[in-house]
Motif scaffolding. Structure first.
Motif, mmCIF file in Angstrom:
data_model
loop_
_atom_site.group_PDB
_atom_site.id
_atom_site.type_symbol
_atom_site.label_atom_id
_atom_site.label_comp_id
_atom_site.label_asym_id
_atom_site.label_seq_id
_atom_site.Cartn_x
_atom_site.Cartn_y
_atom_site.Cartn_z
ATOM 1 N N ALA A 1 0.867 -1.188 0.000
ATOM 2 C CA ALA A 1 0.000 0.000 0.000
ATOM 3 C C ALA A 1 0.896 1.228 0.000
ATOM 4 N N ASN A 2 0.362 2.365 -0.451
ATOM 5 C CA ASN A 2 1.169 3.579 -0.420
ATOM 6 C C ASN A 2 0.912 4.345 0.885
ATOM 7 N N GLU A 3 1.641 5.413 1.084
ATOM 8 C CA GLU A 3 1.602 6.120 2.367
ATOM 9 C C GLU A 3 0.279 6.831 2.627
ATOM 10 N N ALA A 4 -0.588 6.901 1.633
ATOM 11 C CA ALA A 4 -1.888 7.545 1.830
ATOM 12 C C ALA A 4 -2.707 6.828 2.898
ATOM 13 N N VAL A 5 -2.498 5.519 3.062
ATOM 14 C CA VAL A 5 -3.278 4.789 4.069
ATOM 15 C C VAL A 5 -2.896 5.230 5.477
ATOM 16 N N SER B 1 -5.696 3.954 -5.960
ATOM 17 C CA SER B 1 -5.611 5.183 -5.147
ATOM 18 C C SER B 1 -4.727 4.981 -3.918
ATOM 19 N N PHE B 2 -4.781 3.789 -3.361
ATOM 20 C CA PHE B 2 -4.002 3.510 -2.161
ATOM 21 C C PHE B 2 -2.870 2.513 -2.404
ATOM 22 N N GLY B 3 -2.636 2.172 -3.668
ATOM 23 C CA GLY B 3 -1.525 1.270 -3.998
ATOM 24 C C GLY B 3 -1.687 -0.114 -3.419
ATOM 25 N N ILE B 4 -2.903 -0.558 -3.251
ATOM 26 C CA ILE B 4 -3.150 -1.856 -2.610
ATOM 27 C C ILE B 4 -2.876 -2.996 -3.594
ATOM 28 N N GLY B 5 -2.171 -3.993 -3.125
ATOM 29 C CA GLY B 5 -1.866 -5.167 -3.933
ATOM 30 C C GLY B 5 -0.793 -4.926 -4.975
ATOM 31 N N GLN B 6 0.154 -4.033 -4.679
ATOM 32 C CA GLN B 6 1.189 -3.721 -5.646
ATOM 33 C C GLN B 6 2.152 -4.888 -5.839
#
Length: 248
Positions: free
Chosen positions: A62-66, A242-247
């Protein structure tokens, strides 16, 4: 009297739960009366909420937005909790007529009577256990389907070969379909490395608030991130990106 001391209660919530790379949780973020025994549960809730988000970011899932959602979700609950425990504490210790009635009538006589009713007992349990907590105002909470919407705690359904809480042991993002998933949904789940669970529909699912053949993207902490009645692939893909989930 051999010994006497004055007990002082503080009801406080930190102005921020995050500043850059620094996060605070537990008693460092909120402190209140012990009425209701909510302090430990709240601190554990903070830790769980922050832990899975940090782990996801550090492992590239996930990206740092979470991380921005941690303060939004947990500080809002802390403010609500401190407000309610403050009112309860003052009601109990009050030296006026109301306080005396609470101590001599409500707690010893009225409360036990009311708790004899299953509806009241269930409401009290849900409140004290904190399973009524929701994060509907969080940036991670999107959509509504049936009685459930993004941010709600995933309801438990068991029996008839179903236990929808069993997959939550993975503490990772996952897709739940109560009914049948489309082939496109299965392909999208595989593309994003997300576990997909299809639960056979039964009346218990509807009673819990689910809609048949509806998409529920479940967060690692068991709350619903995205709810969509049409299994909308573009909406799911946009949420994940949007949140980079499952990258990875």
């Amino acid at each position: 009297m051999n010994w006497f001391s004055t007990y002082r209660v503080h009801h406080r919530v930190a102005g921020k739960f995050r500043k850059g790379r620094v996060f605070i949780l537990g008693d460092a973020g909120h402190i209140h009366s012990p009425v209701g025994g909510q302090g430990m549960n709240t601190g554990i809730g903070d830790a769980v909420n922050l832990a899975w988000k940090l782990a996801a970011v550090l492992h590239g899932r996930a990206n740092e937005a979470v991380l921005d959602s941690y303060e939004t979700e947990r500080r809002a609950f802390a403010r609500q909790l401190v407000n309610t425990t403050d009112k309860a504490f003052h009601a109990i210790i009050g030296q006026n007529l109301t306080g005396r009635l609470v101590r001599t009538v409500l707690i010893p006589h009225v409360a036990p009577f009311l708790l004899g009713f299953s509806t009241v007992k269930k409401a009290a349990f849900n409140t004290v256990s904190q399973i009524r907590i929701h994060y509907r105002d969080s940036a991670l909470s999107v959509g509504k389907a049936g009685k459930l919407q993004g941010g709600d705690r995933l309801p438990w359904v068991s029996g008839d070969g179903i236990d929808n809480f069993a997959p939550l042991i993975s503490a990772d993002w996952q897709i739940h379909i109560y009914g049948e998933a489309t082939e496109e949904m299965r392909e999208t789940a595989g593309k994003h490395n997300l576990a997909l669970y299809e639960f056979k529909w039964n009346p218990a699912c509807g009673k819990a608030g689910f809609l048949r053949n509806t998409l529920y993207l479940v967060r690692p902490d068991g709350h619903i991130g995205l709810a969509d009645s049409r299994q909308d692939i573009p909406k799911l893909s946009n949420y994940l990106s949007s949140f980079g989930i499952g990258q990875k």
